[in-house]
Design a protein around this motif. Sequence first.
Motif, PDB file in Angstrom:
ATOM      1  N   MET A   9       6.543 -11.756 -46.710  1.00 27.94           N
ATOM      2  CA  MET A   9       6.953 -12.316 -45.439  1.00 27.94           C
ATOM      3  C   MET A   9       6.116 -11.686 -44.332  1.00 27.94           C
ATOM      4  N   PRO A  10       5.486 -12.491 -43.476  1.00 28.91           N
ATOM      5  CA  PRO A  10       4.760 -11.908 -42.350  1.00 28.91           C
ATOM      6  C   PRO A  10       5.707 -11.124 -41.443  1.00 28.91           C
ATOM      7  N   VAL A  11       5.144 -10.249 -40.641  1.00 26.58           N
ATOM      8  CA  VAL A  11       5.940  -9.413 -39.749  1.00 26.58           C
ATOM      9  C   VAL A  11       5.456  -9.604 -38.320  1.00 26.58           C
ATOM     10  N   ILE A  12       6.387  -9.876 -37.421  1.00 27.35           N
ATOM     11  CA  ILE A  12       6.038 -10.033 -36.011  1.00 27.35           C
ATOM     12  C   ILE A  12       5.452  -8.724 -35.485  1.00 27.35           C
ATOM     13  N   GLY A  13       4.333  -8.830 -34.778  1.00 25.82           N
ATOM     14  CA  GLY A  13       3.664  -7.661 -34.225  1.00 25.82           C
ATOM     15  C   GLY A  13       2.576  -7.101 -35.113  1.00 25.82           C
ATOM     16  N   MET A 139       0.690 -11.839 -35.466  1.00 29.12           N
ATOM     17  CA  MET A 139       1.858 -12.702 -35.573  1.00 29.12           C
ATOM     18  C   MET A 139       2.811 -12.416 -34.416  1.00 29.12           C
ATOM     19  N   ARG A 140       3.144 -13.462 -33.659  1.00 27.43           N
ATOM     20  CA  ARG A 140       3.956 -13.275 -32.461  1.00 27.43           C
ATOM     21  C   ARG A 140       5.368 -13.849 -32.579  1.00 27.43           C
ATOM     22  N   ALA A 141       5.533 -14.904 -33.360  1.00 34.52           N
ATOM     23  CA  ALA A 141       6.863 -15.491 -33.517  1.00 34.52           C
ATOM     24  C   ALA A 141       6.867 -16.352 -34.771  1.00 34.52           C
ATOM     25  N   MET A 142       8.067 -16.557 -35.333  1.00 38.54           N
ATOM     26  CA  MET A 142       8.228 -17.376 -36.536  1.00 38.54           C
ATOM     27  C   MET A 142       9.498 -18.204 -36.413  1.00 38.54           C
ATOM     28  N   LEU A 143       9.414 -19.451 -36.815  1.00 38.14           N
ATOM     29  CA  LEU A 143      10.584 -20.329 -36.863  1.00 38.14           C
ATOM     30  C   LEU A 143      10.717 -20.871 -38.280  1.00 38.14           C
TER      31      LEU A 143
END
Length: 214
Positions: A9-13, A139-143
């Motif tokens: 899973m990608p991580v914000i930041g 990565m800045r945001a995920m929906l």
Amino acid sequence: MEPEEAPCMPVIGEAAPDFEAVTTHGPLKLSDLRGKWVILFSHPADFTPVCTTEFMAFAGIADELARLNVQLVGLSIDSVHSHLAWVRNIKEKMGVDIPFPVIADLDMKVARRYGMIHPGQSSTSTIRTVFFIDDKGVMRAMLYYPMSNGRSMPEILRLTKALQTSDAHGVATPANWQPGEKVIVPAPKTPEEIEKRMKEGYECKDWYLCFKKI
């Protein structure tokens, strides 16, 4: 035979996972888009009803996103031939051009790297994800949406503009913020900053919640 890519899973930041892929516009490497913002989104399958409405809706905001220096990139676990046929079908039957590349992820490498496969929904199709990657590759945001429900284009535009506004002005944005509305000044972190904040002329509800126009 190559080992299977482990789901993650990608991580914000953190840096968005890089990849190379075949698309309807030719080969694409994510890191080659550095300098642009990227909205990477997945759909469950070509030639399906909800996905067709979404592709037309994404096409409808593509020009506005381009003006914001954003590159749209679609993805599903279908072949490039299927993607091309579907894009052609949307043009012929709905009268809508699809201007952005669509990744053919038959081996699921990108889908697994971005956590797009949720077995509770399907083990062979991606759910509806949207990843907001900034011009530095972060990565800045995920929906995440289920397969049964289409996404809101106004929210995708709003969040893009909110992220870019925060970067440009060093501010936060309140709930339901729209461009042109007041933004939130970051809360002070020391007693000295609190005293200074209350004298800086912002519209303050209290020391920790201050608004300003930009």
